[in-house]
Design a protein around this motif. Structure first.
Motif, short mmCIF file in Angstrom:
data_model
loop_
_atom_site.label_atom_id
_atom_site.label_comp_id
_atom_site.label_asym_id
_atom_site.label_seq_id
_atom_site.Cartn_x
_atom_site.Cartn_y
_atom_site.Cartn_z
N ALA A 111 5.83 4.03 1.46
CA ALA A 111 6.33 2.84 0.68
C ALA A 111 6.06 3.57 -0.91
N GLY A 112 5.34 4.17 -1.09
CA GLY A 112 4.83 4.62 -2.22
C GLY A 112 5.84 5.78 -2.93
N GLY A 113 6.65 6.07 -2.10
CA GLY A 113 7.80 7.06 -2.38
C GLY A 113 9.06 6.42 -2.37
N PHE A 114 9.05 4.98 -2.43
CA PHE A 114 10.44 4.20 -2.55
C PHE A 114 10.94 4.28 -3.89
N SER A 115 11.98 4.26 -4.09
CA SER A 115 12.46 3.97 -5.72
C SER A 115 12.38 2.28 -5.84
N HIS A 159 0.82 -1.17 0.19
CA HIS A 159 0.13 0.02 0.07
C HIS A 159 0.99 1.17 0.04
N PRO A 160 0.63 2.18 -1.02
CA PRO A 160 1.61 3.28 -1.09
C PRO A 160 1.69 4.41 0.07
N ASN A 161 0.43 4.38 1.01
CA ASN A 161 0.55 5.21 1.96
C ASN A 161 0.92 4.69 3.38
N ARG A 162 1.16 3.25 3.27
CA ARG A 162 1.75 2.56 4.59
C ARG A 162 3.37 2.80 4.69
N SER A 163 3.75 3.08 5.81
CA SER A 163 5.42 2.95 5.75
C SER A 163 5.91 1.68 5.62
#
Length: 315
Positions: free
Chosen positions: A125-129, A85-89
Motif C-alpha cells: 500500500a505504501g506504493g499506492f497513488s 502500514h506502507p509495507n502491508r499489501s
C-alpha cells in the motif's frame, strides 16, 4: 443514522465544537460542510470515538461508538486515506481489519473488487497513488457491510472517472437505505452528490436542510436575456417590476420568470436571442452564508468572497 445532541469539544480555552446538534438520516447522502477550522474533523472524530466530547453526545444507530461490539459492522469510515502500514499489501491490510471485527475473510476480496483494486491486491500500500489509497480506504469502510458510512474528502486524488464512480456509488449506498455522511471542500461536486446538508462554522450549526433549500435561501434565481434590442427592452422590464443588471452579452433579470419575460417581449415586438433561467450555485450560497464564520481569512479570501457575492447579487 447519526445523531448529535449538544455536542461540545474544548481544548483548554479553545472551543472547537460548540453545542452542535444535527441528524444524518438513512436513505440520503448528507454533505458536511464548513470553512477551514469550522470543527468538521473534530466532529467526525467524536462520532468515531477518537475524541471524547466535553459535553453532549453523538450516537450511531442509537449507540455511542464505544458501545458497539463490532463497530465496523455498524459504521465504516474513511478519515485518512494514508492510514495504512506502507509495507502491508492491500489484501493483508483488509484481512487484518476483518479479523479485528470477526468479518469473514471472503469479504476482503469482495470489497477489493467493488473498488477496482483486485489487480493490485497483493502490492504494498505504501506504493499506492493517492487515488488508489482513497479506493483502499473506501474498501475498508465497506468491509463490515455497515448501515452507516462516513467519508472525509473521498474524491481527493481521483481522476474524473473516479470522481463520477464515487458519486454514483454513494448514491447507490443511500438508495440501499444506508446513512451516508460525507465531508468535502469540492462544492461543485457536493452540489451533485449531497441531497441534504449540515453546514457548520466556528464549531456551531449554521444550517441543516436540503441542498436545494440551502442554495435557494442564499441566492436569487435570474433569467439571462440576450437581444439586439436591449436598449429598448431594459426600461420595459424595469417598468414591469423586474431587476435588471448587465452581464456578458446580455442582461440578468430577477423578479420575473422566463415566461413573463417572453410574453413582455412579444407584446412589444422585441426580438430575443436567448432566454435562459440561471440558478444560484452551492458555492455562492456557501460563501454568502458562511462569510462570518471563516476563522482564517486573507485579503485575497475577502476579495474572492466579495466577487462571488457580487456575481450572485448583481450589486
Amino acid at each position: 443514522m447519526i445523531e448529535a445532541k449538544g455536542l461540545t469539544k474544548r481544548y483548554g480555552e479553545t472551543t472547537a465544537v460548540n453545542d452542535l446538534s444535527f441528524a444524518a438520516e438513512p436513505g440520503v447522502v448528507t454533505g458536511f460542510l464548513g470553512p477551514n477550522g469550522a470543527g468538521k474533523s473534530t466532529t467526525m472524530r467524536m462520532i468515531l470515538g477518537l475524541d471524547r466530547p466535553t459535553s453532549g453526545s453523538v450516537t450511531v444507530s442509537g449507540k455511542r461508538y464505544h458501545e458497539l461490539r463490532h463497530p465496523l459492522r455498524t459504521v465504516g469510515a474513511l478519515i485518512d486515506a494514508r492510514w495504512v502500514h506502507p509495507n502491508r499489501s492491500a489484501r493483508s491490510h483488509l484481512r487484518w481489519m476483518a479479523k479485528s471485527n470477526d468479518i469473514p475473510q471472503r469479504r476482503v476480496d469482495e470489497v477489493l473488487e467493488t473498488v477496482g483494486l483486485t489487480s493490485v491486491a497483493n502490492k504494498k500500500a505504501g506504493g499506492f497513488s493517492l487515488g488508489m489509497s482513497q479506493r483502499l480506504g473506501i474498501a475498508g469502510a465497506l468491509l463490515g457491510d455497515p448501515e452507516v458510512l462516513m467519508f472525509d474528502e473521498p474524491v481527493n486524488g481521483l481522476d474524473p472517472e473516479g470522481i463520477l464512480w464515487i458519486r454514483r456509488f454513494m448514491h447507490r449506498l443511500a438508495d440501499e437505505g444506508r446513512t451516508v455522511f460525507v465531508s468535502s471542500h469540492l462544492l461543485s461536486e457536493m452540489a451533485l452528490t449531497a441531497q441534504d446538508l449540515v453546514v457548520i462554522g466556528k464549531g456551531e450549526l449554521i444550517a441543516q436542510c436540503s441542498t436545494a433549500d440551502f442554495v435557494s435561501r442564499a441566492t436569487e434565481d435570474a433569467v439571462k436575456v440576450r437581444s439586439p434590442q436591449l436598449a429598448e427592452f431594459r426600461p420595459l422590464l424595469a417598468d414591469a417590476g423586474a431587476s435588471v443588471r448587465g452581464t456578458d452579452g446580455g442582461v440578468l433579470v430577477s423578479g420575473m420568470d422566463s415566461d413573463t419575460i417572453g410574453d413582455l417581449a412579444a407584446r412589444h415586438q422585441v426580438v430575443l436571442h436567448e432566454l435562459s433561467p440561471q440558478q444560484g450555485s452551492l458555492e455562492q450560497a456557501f460563501m454568502q452564508i458562511t462569510g462570518d464564520s471563516v476563522e482564517y481569512a486573507s485579503d485575497f479570501d475577502h476579495d474572492a468572497r466579495a466577487a462571488t457575492e457580487l456575481a450572485g447579487t448583481g450589486s
